[in-house]
Design an enzyme around this catalytic site. Structure first.
Site, mmCIF file in Angstrom:
data_model
loop_
_atom_site.group_PDB
_atom_site.id
_atom_site.type_symbol
_atom_site.label_atom_id
_atom_site.label_comp_id
_atom_site.label_asym_id
_atom_site.label_seq_id
_atom_site.Cartn_x
_atom_site.Cartn_y
_atom_site.Cartn_z
ATOM 1 N N GLN A 35 0.818 -1.217 0.000
ATOM 2 C CA GLN A 35 0.000 0.000 0.000
ATOM 3 C C GLN A 35 0.850 1.264 0.000
ATOM 4 O O GLN A 35 0.382 2.327 -0.409
ATOM 5 C CB GLN A 35 -0.929 -0.003 1.211
ATOM 6 C CG GLN A 35 -0.208 0.016 2.537
ATOM 7 C CD GLN A 35 -1.147 -0.131 3.722
ATOM 8 O OE1 GLN A 35 -2.335 -0.394 3.558
ATOM 9 N NE2 GLN A 35 -0.629 0.023 4.922
ATOM 10 N N ARG A 108 18.218 -1.880 8.733
ATOM 11 C CA ARG A 108 17.026 -2.396 8.040
ATOM 12 C C ARG A 108 16.979 -1.947 6.590
ATOM 13 O O ARG A 108 16.549 -2.694 5.715
ATOM 14 C CB ARG A 108 15.753 -1.906 8.740
ATOM 15 C CG ARG A 108 15.431 -2.673 9.979
ATOM 16 C CD ARG A 108 14.301 -2.001 10.732
ATOM 17 N NE ARG A 108 14.044 -2.715 11.955
ATOM 18 C CZ ARG A 108 13.065 -3.605 12.118
ATOM 19 N NH1 ARG A 108 12.226 -3.861 11.148
ATOM 20 N NH2 ARG A 108 12.916 -4.223 13.259
ATOM 21 N N TYR A 220 24.081 -1.852 19.167
ATOM 22 C CA TYR A 220 25.068 -2.604 18.390
ATOM 23 C C TYR A 220 25.391 -1.816 17.129
ATOM 24 O O TYR A 220 24.576 -1.008 16.668
ATOM 25 C CB TYR A 220 24.545 -4.009 18.042
ATOM 26 C CG TYR A 220 23.153 -4.068 17.451
ATOM 27 C CD1 TYR A 220 22.932 -3.823 16.099
ATOM 28 C CD2 TYR A 220 22.054 -4.384 18.244
ATOM 29 C CE1 TYR A 220 21.648 -3.899 15.557
ATOM 30 C CE2 TYR A 220 20.768 -4.459 17.714
ATOM 31 C CZ TYR A 220 20.571 -4.218 16.369
ATOM 32 O OH TYR A 220 19.303 -4.278 15.841
ATOM 33 N N ASP A 299 4.427 -10.885 10.767
ATOM 34 C CA ASP A 299 3.698 -10.242 11.864
ATOM 35 C C ASP A 299 2.185 -10.374 11.718
ATOM 36 O O ASP A 299 1.461 -10.303 12.708
ATOM 37 C CB ASP A 299 4.061 -8.746 11.939
ATOM 38 C CG ASP A 299 5.332 -8.504 12.748
ATOM 39 O OD1 ASP A 299 6.009 -9.483 13.102
ATOM 40 O OD2 ASP A 299 5.646 -7.326 13.022
HETATM 41 C C1 LIG Z 1 11.836 -2.273 18.471
HETATM 42 C C2 LIG Z 1 11.812 -3.477 17.576
HETATM 43 C C3 LIG Z 1 12.992 -4.197 17.360
HETATM 44 C C4 LIG Z 1 12.977 -5.351 16.568
HETATM 45 N N1 LIG Z 1 14.133 -6.038 16.395
HETATM 46 C C5 LIG Z 1 14.123 -7.196 15.694
HETATM 47 C C6 LIG Z 1 15.324 -7.953 15.509
HETATM 48 O O1 LIG Z 1 16.402 -7.542 15.963
HETATM 49 N N2 LIG Z 1 15.248 -9.123 14.803
HETATM 50 C C7 LIG Z 1 14.078 -9.579 14.282
HETATM 51 O O2 LIG Z 1 14.057 -10.651 13.659
HETATM 52 N N3 LIG Z 1 12.927 -8.866 14.422
HETATM 53 C C8 LIG Z 1 12.917 -7.693 15.100
HETATM 54 N N4 LIG Z 1 11.762 -6.971 15.232
HETATM 55 C C9 LIG Z 1 10.511 -7.467 14.607
HETATM 56 C C10 LIG Z 1 10.455 -7.124 13.130
HETATM 57 O O3 LIG Z 1 10.693 -5.758 12.917
HETATM 58 C C11 LIG Z 1 9.084 -7.494 12.559
HETATM 59 O O4 LIG Z 1 8.695 -8.758 13.032
HETATM 60 C C12 LIG Z 1 9.141 -7.555 11.040
HETATM 61 O O5 LIG Z 1 9.568 -6.324 10.515
HETATM 62 C C13 LIG Z 1 7.756 -7.929 10.471
HETATM 63 O O6 LIG Z 1 7.830 -7.961 9.071
HETATM 64 P P1 LIG Z 1 6.523 -8.215 8.197
HETATM 65 O O7 LIG Z 1 7.001 -8.232 6.783
HETATM 66 O O8 LIG Z 1 5.768 -9.368 8.725
HETATM 67 O O9 LIG Z 1 5.590 -6.944 8.471
HETATM 68 P P2 LIG Z 1 5.825 -5.395 8.190
HETATM 69 O O10 LIG Z 1 7.257 -5.047 8.212
HETATM 70 O O11 LIG Z 1 4.911 -4.662 9.107
HETATM 71 O O12 LIG Z 1 5.334 -5.197 6.674
HETATM 72 C C14 LIG Z 1 3.979 -5.155 6.331
HETATM 73 C C15 LIG Z 1 3.872 -4.438 4.987
HETATM 74 O O13 LIG Z 1 2.540 -4.589 4.526
HETATM 75 C C16 LIG Z 1 2.103 -3.386 3.952
HETATM 76 N N5 LIG Z 1 0.633 -3.450 3.994
HETATM 77 C C17 LIG Z 1 -0.169 -3.385 5.073
HETATM 78 N N6 LIG Z 1 -1.454 -3.589 4.725
HETATM 79 C C18 LIG Z 1 -1.444 -3.824 3.379
HETATM 80 C C19 LIG Z 1 -2.463 -4.130 2.425
HETATM 81 N N7 LIG Z 1 -3.741 -4.298 2.801
HETATM 82 N N8 LIG Z 1 -2.117 -4.281 1.140
HETATM 83 C C20 LIG Z 1 -0.815 -4.134 0.739
HETATM 84 N N9 LIG Z 1 0.180 -3.844 1.600
HETATM 85 C C21 LIG Z 1 -0.120 -3.713 2.899
HETATM 86 C C22 LIG Z 1 2.748 -2.304 4.796
HETATM 87 O O14 LIG Z 1 2.852 -1.087 4.076
HETATM 88 C C23 LIG Z 1 4.119 -2.931 5.066
HETATM 89 O O15 LIG Z 1 5.072 -2.579 4.080
HETATM 90 C C24 LIG Z 1 11.762 -5.796 15.990
HETATM 91 C C25 LIG Z 1 10.584 -5.049 16.175
HETATM 92 C C26 LIG Z 1 10.611 -3.902 16.953
HETATM 93 C C27 LIG Z 1 9.332 -3.138 17.152
#
Ligand SMILES: Cc1cc2nc3c(=O)[nH]c(=O)nc-3n(C[C@H](O)[C@H](O)[C@H](O)COP(=O)(O)OP(=O)(O)OC[C@H]3O[C@@H](n4cnc5c(N)ncnc54)[C@H](O)[C@@H]3O)c2cc1C
Length: 397
Positions: A35, A108, A220, A299
């Protein structure tokens, strides 16, 4: 031969991008929608433990990533009461030898750029930005029709739909899971400091963890050691969703007061100029993720607190398992997705629970904190690492 209908992925975060690459490399065409008009990762670091780096290396991203990663030599655990290192868990060569893949830390943006570069070079992957997946309906012939707003409404026929749309996943709700994310009453403050602005010991190749009563701190180096990633986690009732609310340096420094916190963590908190903060949420493990030719990933399926540094790692693992399941049962996408969910459910639920438990231990205060200090000292660094064998030793099918 790639089948005519693509696998559609909603969301181009770390999970969606990795899934697109993994599936396309197994010979299935992929269309991925996000999106967002532009894909911009937040300015922050991420730890990639061996279970994640192994998948990324298997996808051929080694050369692209090697340029940017830092290999921490150890995890150092300190407490607010004393600047002394309580425990050192060996990472570096020790982790690489033990698990057969490296422990990395990376910016990232660098991880996202490497994934995007590989994805754009792949002829069977199409990426659409500014395109929100907002609905789907199973077809009679086992596939799925996916509704996309971009900004007009389009319909795409797909072999399967993978909802990788993050913590606030609408597609998860569309699948009937109405549980709301659980607010953890903690906020993560994140910043990057110039390595030159901090003392040598604070920019050494190590993951540093400082534990205190109502706060902890992780730092880090990233970007080949030129920047230091700082994450300060404090108890807080501020709960706005989102990744980019600005934070003020004096406010975060006030949470790590002199007298209660040693000089070294306060110095690292004073170094960055710009801070961003976000409220932390997770959800309880979900027994059944998807339905028919639709499933969840990352997530969207199993959001977890960051205290185990495994959210992205689990999304990366999901991608590898999903790609394998789909390629083995391309005539039966629904069966393939249920097989994927069966393989992933138990492990991701364990990680979600372990992350919550770590949070409780990190924020112990008073007598309980003393017990934690004694337990850590008794456990020793090696045991600190090996108790995560179940996590780091994982290998894709
Ligand atoms: C403080 C913090 C530190 C962290 N450190 C670590 C770490 O060291 N190691 C680790 O493994 N994890 C870490 N994490 C967790 C990690 O950041 C997340 O688990 C990971 O980024 C999730 O990725 P994702 O692709 O599932 O979701 P997201 O990164 O949330 O991506 C979802 C995507 O979907 C898009 N989207 C949403 N709805 C729609 C729709 N209806 N249609 C089309 N697109 C859509 C959004 O724009 C977004 O780009 C950390 C998290 C936090 C908060």
């Amino acid at each position: 031969m790639p089948s005519a209908r693509p696998v559609i992925i909603a969301g181009a975060g770390i999970g969606g991008l990795t899934a697109a690459l993994a599936i396309a490399q197994r010979g299935l065409p992929v269309t991925i929608f996000d999106q967002a008009e532009r894909l911009e990762e937040v300015g922050a670091g991420i730890q990639l433990s061996p279970n994640a780096s192994r998948v990324l290396l298997g996808l051929g991203l080694g050369e692209r990533l090697q340029r940017h990663v830092v290999v921490p030599e150890e995890l150092r655990v300190m407490t607010a009461e004393s600047a002394r290192v309580l425990a050192r868990a060996p990472l570096g060569d020790a982790a690489a030898q033990r698990y057969g893949a490296p422990y990395w830390v990376i910016h990232r943006g660098d991880l996202q750029a490497a994934l995007l570069e590989a994805l754009r070079a792949h002829p069977d992957i199409t990426l659409h930005l500014g395109a929100r997946v907002d609905d789907f309906a199973p077809d009679d012939d086992e596939g799925v029709t996916v509704g996309v707003l971009a900004p007009d409404r389009y319909q795409y026929r797909a072999l399967a739909l993978i909802a990788a749309d993050g913590l606030w996943s609408r597609l998860r709700a569309r699948l009937g899971h109405r549980d709301a994310p659980r607010f953890a009453r903690h906020t993560a403050w994140r910043a990057l400091a110039d390595a030159g602005a901090v003392e040598a010991d604070l920019r050494a190749p190590a993951v540093n963890l400082w534990l205190g009563g109502d706060a902890h701190l992780v730092h880090y180096p990233v970007r080949g050691g030129r920047l230091v990633n700082v994450v300060a986690i404090v108890r807080d009732d501020w709960r706005e969703p989102g990744w980019s609310a600005p934070g003020e340096r004096p406010d975060i420094l006030a949470r790590y007061r002199a007298g209660r916190w040693p000089e070294a963590p306060r110095a690292i908190l004073a170094a960055p100029r710009q801070w961003h903060k976000w409220a932390l949420y997770d959800r309880a493990p979900l027994a059944v993720w998807g339905e028919g030719p639709v499933t969840l990933l990352g997530d969207a399926a199993h959001p977890m607190l960051p205290y185990l540094a495994q959210g992205a790692a689990m999304a990366i693992e999901d991608a590898a398992v999903l790609a394998c399941a789909l390629s083995e049962r391309r005539d039966d996408p629904a069966g393939a997705l249920r097989g994927y969910e069966r393989q992933r459910h138990w492990r991701t639920a364990r990680a979600q629970r372990a992350a919550r438990r770590n949070g409780a231990v990190y924020h112990l205060a008073g007598a309980a904190a003393l017990m934690r200090r004694l337990a850590l000292a008794a456990m020793g660094g090696r045991r600190l690492l090996t108790r995560y064998d179940w996590l780091y030793g994982w290998a894709p099918p």
